[in-house]
Design an enzyme around this catalytic site. Structure first.
Site, PDB file in Angstrom:
ATOM      1  N   LYS A  35       0.842  -1.203   0.000  1.00  0.00           N
ATOM      2  CA  LYS A  35       0.000   0.000   0.000  1.00  0.00           C
ATOM      3  C   LYS A  35       0.880   1.257   0.000  1.00  0.00           C
ATOM      4  O   LYS A  35       2.071   1.181   0.325  1.00  0.00           O
ATOM      5  CB  LYS A  35      -0.896  -0.027   1.235  1.00  0.00           C
ATOM      6  CG  LYS A  35      -0.103  -0.012   2.535  1.00  0.00           C
ATOM      7  CD  LYS A  35      -0.982  -0.329   3.738  1.00  0.00           C
ATOM      8  CE  LYS A  35      -0.177  -0.203   5.012  1.00  0.00           C
ATOM      9  NZ  LYS A  35      -0.873  -0.723   6.181  1.00  0.00           N
ATOM     10  N   ARG A 132     -10.268   0.284  15.854  1.00  0.00           N
ATOM     11  CA  ARG A 132     -10.370   1.020  14.589  1.00  0.00           C
ATOM     12  C   ARG A 132     -11.481   0.337  13.808  1.00  0.00           C
ATOM     13  O   ARG A 132     -12.642   0.562  14.079  1.00  0.00           O
ATOM     14  CB  ARG A 132      -9.012   0.973  13.865  1.00  0.00           C
ATOM     15  CG  ARG A 132      -8.924   1.845  12.645  1.00  0.00           C
ATOM     16  CD  ARG A 132      -7.521   1.890  12.052  1.00  0.00           C
ATOM     17  NE  ARG A 132      -6.997   0.592  11.649  1.00  0.00           N
ATOM     18  CZ  ARG A 132      -5.829   0.411  11.023  1.00  0.00           C
ATOM     19  NH1 ARG A 132      -5.057   1.452  10.748  1.00  0.00           N
ATOM     20  NH2 ARG A 132      -5.425  -0.784  10.668  1.00  0.00           N
ATOM     21  N   TYR A 262      13.886  31.833   0.691  1.00  0.00           N
ATOM     22  CA  TYR A 262      12.744  32.604   1.160  1.00  0.00           C
ATOM     23  C   TYR A 262      12.951  33.097   2.582  1.00  0.00           C
ATOM     24  O   TYR A 262      13.351  32.333   3.462  1.00  0.00           O
ATOM     25  CB  TYR A 262      11.481  31.741   1.142  1.00  0.00           C
ATOM     26  CG  TYR A 262      10.960  31.432  -0.245  1.00  0.00           C
ATOM     27  CD1 TYR A 262      10.537  32.452  -1.096  1.00  0.00           C
ATOM     28  CD2 TYR A 262      10.890  30.122  -0.695  1.00  0.00           C
ATOM     29  CE1 TYR A 262      10.055  32.164  -2.370  1.00  0.00           C
ATOM     30  CE2 TYR A 262      10.404  29.823  -1.959  1.00  0.00           C
ATOM     31  CZ  TYR A 262       9.988  30.856  -2.798  1.00  0.00           C
ATOM     32  OH  TYR A 262       9.506  30.576  -4.034  1.00  0.00           O
ATOM     33  N   MET A 310       9.769  24.746  -3.092  1.00  0.00           N
ATOM     34  CA  MET A 310       8.934  23.680  -3.633  1.00  0.00           C
ATOM     35  C   MET A 310       9.763  22.698  -4.473  1.00  0.00           C
ATOM     36  O   MET A 310       9.572  21.490  -4.388  1.00  0.00           O
ATOM     37  CB  MET A 310       7.791  24.260  -4.474  1.00  0.00           C
ATOM     38  CG  MET A 310       6.749  23.225  -4.846  1.00  0.00           C
ATOM     39  SD  MET A 310       5.404  23.873  -5.850  1.00  0.00           S
ATOM     40  CE  MET A 310       4.514  24.865  -4.672  1.00  0.00           C
TER      41      MET A 310
HETATM   42  C1  LIG Z   1       0.012  -1.546   6.894  1.00  0.00           C
HETATM   43  C2  LIG Z   1      -0.486  -2.795   7.491  1.00  0.00           C
HETATM   44  C3  LIG Z   1       0.405  -3.810   7.863  1.00  0.00           C
HETATM   45  C4  LIG Z   1       1.904  -3.623   7.855  1.00  0.00           C
HETATM   46  O1  LIG Z   1       2.289  -2.872   8.973  1.00  0.00           O
HETATM   47  P1  LIG Z   1       3.838  -2.667   9.322  1.00  0.00           P
HETATM   48  O2  LIG Z   1       3.821  -1.981  10.625  1.00  0.00           O
HETATM   49  O3  LIG Z   1       4.412  -1.841   8.225  1.00  0.00           O
HETATM   50  O4  LIG Z   1       4.444  -4.011   9.364  1.00  0.00           O
HETATM   51  C5  LIG Z   1      -0.129  -5.004   8.302  1.00  0.00           C
HETATM   52  N1  LIG Z   1      -1.467  -5.175   8.385  1.00  0.00           N
HETATM   53  C6  LIG Z   1      -2.344  -4.204   8.077  1.00  0.00           C
HETATM   54  C7  LIG Z   1      -3.799  -4.468   8.204  1.00  0.00           C
HETATM   55  C8  LIG Z   1      -1.890  -2.982   7.626  1.00  0.00           C
HETATM   56  O5  LIG Z   1      -2.762  -2.016   7.311  1.00  0.00           O
END
Ligand SMILES: *Cc1c(COP(=O)(O)O)cnc(C)c1O
Length: 369
Positions: A35, A132, A262, A310
């Site tokens: 991700k 969560r 700046y 930037m």
């Molecule tokens: C991002 C994520 C992980 C990985 O987490 P790390 O701390 O980078 O190992 C594992 N499980 C879920 C559900 C996540 O969202």
């Protein structure tokens, strides 16, 4: 060629994955979270590289998953995030495994699947203490039974997420492992081949009881420990594979008592040499590093001078400093004996490694070597 590039050491990334496999042992599947542009390492590049070495890839949303299918990834892909009703067709058409946290979401999937006579692969998310998303552990059996009662839903996994696996001496992780263990036992009694998974990087590094059937280390796979490094197991070979490099784009002499950039937040003390680097907060190199961040040029470490712009930043290399247009500059990574770590940058910005990594955006090309 773009003068600012992120270099990914492919061999090191693959070696990290293999070290993690060895550490968790045979028979435990490995899921690589890719991700957020693979934690800044490049979603497509990392996924292609990692695919032969992992059992699963995980993304946060439909768009990330679709991109992986579009580039030809065949391994299972789990989508961690929640979905909307309009996304169901896309998720199923791209053979993405969907997370559900409620009977309501299960119903939306069933409605779609029954209408189009298709099946959908699902993982049920359990809330074991993060508070969560996820169904409460106590309500999990009912949701598991509900999903199992609908053959159009193919229950592939049940999982939960650790809230504090980087805090080794606190009880929370043990409590979560125990809670999740009960749910895992229940689902196995109903469908033995369901993949139960819980461990993130901290779980993998510090809590062997958290492995269950599959582990999902993100940060650790990219080479960083969430807390103290492990020096005893195969994990000792886990190292970062990421460096941020640019080239000097301009050189000039600036007179004494002159302000740079700046608002002149840096003042020269004497006639001095100043180089300009083609990177700025527009690339995600954070402005908070103004007068704080460091660079390595020709085996010398220097501090950034003045406000980061930037698209550029300036460095006073002193009246005798040596650097010329085209010279290589290390902003993250090693150069000989010297190193600039992401941890040091995160500390200066009062944040975590994750945020520094994902902040470096897609304007910077990723180069795999
Ligand atoms: C991002 C994520 C992980 C990985 O987490 P790390 O701390 O980078 O190992 C594992 N499980 C879920 C559900 C996540 O969202």
């Amino acid at each position: 060629m773009h003068p600012t590039q992120i270099f990914i050491n492919s061999q090191q990334l693959v070696s990290n994955l293999n070290s993690i496999r060895q550490h968790v042992g045979d028979g435990i599947k490995l899921c690589l979270p890719v991700k957020a542009n693979a934690y800044g390492h490049g979603l497509a590049g990392v996924s292609k590289l990692a695919e032969p070495h992992v059992d699963y890839l995980a993304v946060s949303c439909l768009d990330e998953g679709r991109l992986l299918r579009d580039i030809g990834i065949k391994k299972p892909i789990l989508v961690f995030g929640a979905f909307d009703e309009e996304q169901i067709a896309g998720l199923i058409n791209h053979d993405l495994e969907v997370t559900i946290s409620s009977q309501y979401k299960a119903q939306l999937l069933i409605k779609f699947c029954e209408m189009y006579r298709v099946t959908c692969k699902v993982h049920i998310k359990i809330d074991s203490g993060m508070n969560r998303v996820g169904v409460r552990s106590s309500s999990a059996p009912a949701l598991i039974d509900y999903v199992l009662a609908h053959p159009c839903l193919d229950l592939c996994g049940v999982y939960s997420h650790l809230a504090a696996s980087d805090e080794i001496d606190k009880p929370l992780t043990h409590i979560q492992i125990e809670q999740f263990g009960h749910v895992a036992q229940y689902v196995k009694s109903r469908k033995p081949d369901v993949i139960c998974h819980l461990a993130n990087s901290g779980g993998v590094a510090y809590f062997a009881e958290s492995y269950f059937d599959m582990v999902r280390p993100g940060l650790l796979s990219y080479g960083y420990f969430p807390a103290h490094p492990i020096n005893t197991s195969p994990l000792q070979a886990v190292k970062p594979c990421f460096s941020l490099i640019t080239r000097v784009s301009y050189f000039k002499v600036v007179y004494a008592n002159s302000g740079i950039s700046y608002n002149h937040r840096y003042k020269t003390m004497y006639d001095t040499r100043v180089v300009t680097l083609p990177i700025g907060y527009g690339d995600g190199y954070r402005r908070g590093l103004s007068n704080l961040g460091e660079v390595i040029i020709r085996g010398q470490k220097y501090t950034i001078s003045g406000t980061i712009c930037m698209d550029m930043l300036m460095v006073d290399i002193g009246s005798n400093g040596e650097a010329y247009v085209g010279d290589k500059v290390v902003l993250i990574g090693r150069s000989g004996e010297l190193e600039i770590t992401i941890a040091s940058i995160a500390a200066k910005l009062n944040t975590i490694i994750y945020e520094v990594l994902v902040g470096l955006n897609e304007r910077i090309p990723r180069v795999y070597y």
